[in-house]
Design a protein around this motif. Structure first.
Motif, PDB file in Angstrom:
ATOM      1  N   GLU A  32      23.384 -52.776 -22.883  1.00 51.00           N
ATOM      2  CA  GLU A  32      24.505 -51.923 -22.483  1.00 51.00           C
ATOM      3  C   GLU A  32      24.652 -51.860 -20.974  1.00 51.00           C
ATOM      4  N   ILE A  33      23.541 -51.874 -20.265  1.00 51.60           N
ATOM      5  CA  ILE A  33      23.590 -51.880 -18.803  1.00 51.60           C
ATOM      6  C   ILE A  33      24.387 -53.078 -18.295  1.00 51.60           C
ATOM      7  N   HIS A  34      24.295 -54.175 -19.037  1.00 54.97           N
ATOM      8  CA  HIS A  34      25.027 -55.389 -18.649  1.00 54.97           C
ATOM      9  C   HIS A  34      26.412 -55.464 -19.280  1.00 54.97           C
ATOM     10  N   GLY A  35      26.850 -54.373 -19.881  1.00 56.83           N
ATOM     11  CA  GLY A  35      28.218 -54.320 -20.392  1.00 56.83           C
ATOM     12  C   GLY A  35      28.413 -54.710 -21.832  1.00 56.83           C
ATOM     13  N   ALA A  36      27.330 -54.937 -22.570  1.00 59.92           N
ATOM     14  CA  ALA A  36      27.473 -55.311 -23.983  1.00 59.92           C
ATOM     15  C   ALA A  36      27.981 -54.127 -24.795  1.00 59.92           C
ATOM     16  N   ALA A  37      28.928 -54.378 -25.675  1.00 60.27           N
ATOM     17  CA  ALA A  37      29.453 -53.352 -26.571  1.00 60.27           C
ATOM     18  C   ALA A  37      28.696 -53.435 -27.884  1.00 60.27           C
ATOM     19  N   ILE A  38      27.826 -52.453 -28.147  1.00 57.25           N
ATOM     20  CA  ILE A  38      26.972 -52.529 -29.334  1.00 57.25           C
ATOM     21  C   ILE A  38      27.214 -51.359 -30.288  1.00 57.25           C
ATOM     22  N   ASN A  39      28.337 -50.675 -30.127  1.00 58.85           N
ATOM     23  CA  ASN A  39      28.697 -49.618 -31.069  1.00 58.85           C
ATOM     24  C   ASN A  39      29.199 -50.272 -32.353  1.00 58.85           C
ATOM     25  N   ASP A  40      28.260 -50.723 -33.138  1.00 64.10           N
ATOM     26  CA  ASP A  40      28.547 -51.603 -34.266  1.00 64.10           C
ATOM     27  C   ASP A  40      27.436 -51.430 -35.298  1.00 64.10           C
ATOM     28  N   TRP A  43      24.482 -53.165 -34.358  1.00 67.65           N
ATOM     29  CA  TRP A  43      23.869 -52.646 -33.143  1.00 67.65           C
ATOM     30  C   TRP A  43      23.551 -53.798 -32.186  1.00 67.65           C
ATOM     31  N   SER A  44      22.342 -53.869 -31.648  1.00 64.30           N
ATOM     32  CA  SER A  44      22.027 -54.893 -30.653  1.00 64.30           C
ATOM     33  C   SER A  44      22.136 -56.300 -31.209  1.00 64.30           C
ATOM     34  N   ALA A  45      21.999 -56.462 -32.530  1.00 66.38           N
ATOM     35  CA  ALA A  45      22.063 -57.785 -33.142  1.00 66.38           C
ATOM     36  C   ALA A  45      23.448 -58.408 -33.045  1.00 66.38           C
ATOM     37  N   VAL A  46      24.467 -57.596 -32.736  1.00 64.28           N
ATOM     38  CA  VAL A  46      25.812 -58.156 -32.599  1.00 64.28           C
ATOM     39  C   VAL A  46      25.864 -59.135 -31.427  1.00 64.28           C
ATOM     40  N   SER A  47      24.958 -58.972 -30.460  1.00 64.39           N
ATOM     41  CA  SER A  47      24.923 -59.887 -29.313  1.00 64.39           C
ATOM     42  C   SER A  47      24.435 -61.274 -29.703  1.00 64.39           C
ATOM     43  N   LEU A  48      23.744 -61.395 -30.826  1.00 63.64           N
ATOM     44  CA  LEU A  48      23.372 -62.725 -31.321  1.00 63.64           C
ATOM     45  C   LEU A  48      24.615 -63.529 -31.671  1.00 63.64           C
ATOM     46  N   ILE A  49      25.672 -62.819 -32.080  1.00 67.38           N
ATOM     47  CA  ILE A  49      26.932 -63.476 -32.410  1.00 67.38           C
ATOM     48  C   ILE A  49      27.792 -63.669 -31.170  1.00 67.38           C
ATOM     49  N   LYS A  50      27.893 -62.607 -30.360  1.00 66.17           N
ATOM     50  CA  LYS A  50      28.855 -62.596 -29.262  1.00 66.17           C
ATOM     51  C   LYS A  50      28.335 -63.153 -27.937  1.00 66.17           C
ATOM     52  N   ASN A  51      27.053 -62.930 -27.645  1.00 66.86           N
ATOM     53  CA  ASN A  51      26.571 -63.309 -26.317  1.00 66.86           C
ATOM     54  C   ASN A  51      25.060 -63.565 -26.325  1.00 66.86           C
ATOM     55  N   PRO A  52      24.621 -64.650 -26.955  1.00 65.97           N
ATOM     56  CA  PRO A  52      23.181 -64.922 -27.017  1.00 65.97           C
ATOM     57  C   PRO A  52      22.536 -65.147 -25.654  1.00 65.97           C
TER      58      PRO A  52
END
Length: 268
Positions: A32-40, A43-52
Motif C-alpha cells: 500500500e505504501i507503494h500505491g497498490a490497491a488491495i481492498n479486494d 487482499w495482497s494476493a491481488v498483486s500477483l495478478i496486477k503487479n508481480p
C-alpha cells in the motif's frame, strides 16, 4: 533426508543470527505504501495478478532491511479465490507457484549482490511459503473468531488446503508458514495434511488471539498446540495478527506448552 537437510538450514540460520532470526514485516502494508490497491477479497494476493514486480520490490526492501526469512505473497492466494475471479485452475496454480518464484528470485539476487561485499552483516535468507487460514480465504473476519460453522469438518479443511500446499511445495520454498490459525481443528488439519502428503519441508504454524489468553475459538492454546507437539513437520509455533501487548505473554505460554527440543516460538 530432504526434511533433515531443510531443517538444518533453519537451525543453521538461527544459530548464525544468535538465536533470533528476523522475519520480514507486513506485506500488504508495504504494498500500500507503494500505491497498490488491495481492498479486494484477494487482499495482497491481488498483486500477483496486477503487479508481480511490486511484490519482488517489497521482498527486496525487507531483505535490505535485514530480514532473515522472507514470506511469500500467497497468504490469501487460493485456488477457489482465483477461480472466483475468472481464472482457470492452471492460471491459479501458476500464480501460487509465482509467489514462491518471486521471493526466491529476490533472495538470490540480493544475496548475489551482498555476498560480494566484504564484511557485510547479512545472512542468506530463507523463503517461507505463506498458507493463510480458511478464514482468510472467506474474507469475512472468521480468522479472528475461529467459528467456521458446523459444516466445516477436519476433512473439509484438509481438502481446502491440499492442492495449494502441493503447488507451493513443488515450487521449492525453504519453509512453510501456516498463518493466522484460529482454532485447534485447523491446526490439526494442517498437521495431518503435512503427514498425508509426506511433505519434506519444515513448517511453522502461527495462531492468532483477540484476548491474549486463548485462541479466537475460545479453546486454550494448550489444546491447540497438542497436535503440533506430536508432529515431526512442525519446527516452530508462533503468533501473528494479534495486538503487540499480548505477544510476550503468548510466547511464554507457547514455550511452556510445546516440546522445547523440537519447537521454537516466534512472533510474526
Amino acid at each position: 533426508m530432504v526434511l533433515e537437510k531443510k531443517s538444518a538450514l533453519l537451525e543453521d540460520l538461527i544459530k548464525k543470527c544468535g538465536g533470533c532470526a528476523v522475519v520480514d514485516g507486513g506485506f500488504a502494508t508495504q504494498l500500500e505504501i507503494h500505491g497498490a490497491a488491495i481492498n479486494d477479497p484477494l487482499w495482497s494476493a491481488v498483486s500477483l495478478i496486477k503487479n508481480p514486480e511490486l511484490i519482488k520490490r517489497v521482498h527486496m526492501e525487507y531483505l535490505e532491511a535485514g530480514a532473515d526469512i522472507v514470506v511469500t505473497s500467497s497468504y490469501q492466494a487460493t485456488i477457489p479465490g482465483f477461480l472466483s475471479r475468472g481464472l482457470s485452475i492452471e492460471e491459479s496454480e501458476s500464480l501460487l507457484q509465482k509467489s514462491v518464484e518471486l521471493a526466491v528470485e529476490a533472495r538470490d539476487r540480493f544475496w548475489e549482490k551482498v555476498s560480494k561485499v566484504s564484511g557485510h552483516s547479512y545472512n542468506r535468507a530463507l523463503v517461507a511459503a505463506s498458507i493463510g487460514s480458511y478464514g482468510a480465504y472467506l474474507a469475512d473476519g472468521s480468522e479472528y473468531s475461529g467459528h467456521y460453522g458446523e459444516n466445516v469438518s477436519l476433512d473439509k479443511l484438509k481438502d481446502f488446503h491440499r492442492r495449494r500446499l502441493q503447488v507451493l511445495v513443488e515450487a521449492g520454498p525453504d519453509l512453510l508458514a501456516f498463518e493466522t490459525i484460529p482454532n485447534k481443528l485447523e491446526a490439526q488439519a494442517c498437521v495431518e495434511l503435512l503427514e498425508e502428503e509426506k511433505v519434506q519441508i519444515p513448517a511453522w504454524i502461527c495462531f492468532t488471539s483477540v484476548d491474549g489468553e486463548k485462541a479466537p475459538s475460545g479453546e486454550s492454546f494448550e489444546e491447540c498446540l497438542e497436535p503440533l507437539n506430536k508432529s515431526n513437520n512442525i519446527y516452530a509455533v508462533g503468533i501473528n495478527c494479534a495486538p503487540p501487548q499480548f505477544i510476550e505473554n503468548l510466547i511464554r505460554k507457547f514455550a511452556k506448552a510445546t516440546d522445547e527440543e523440537s519447537n521454537r516460538c516466534l512472533p510474526e
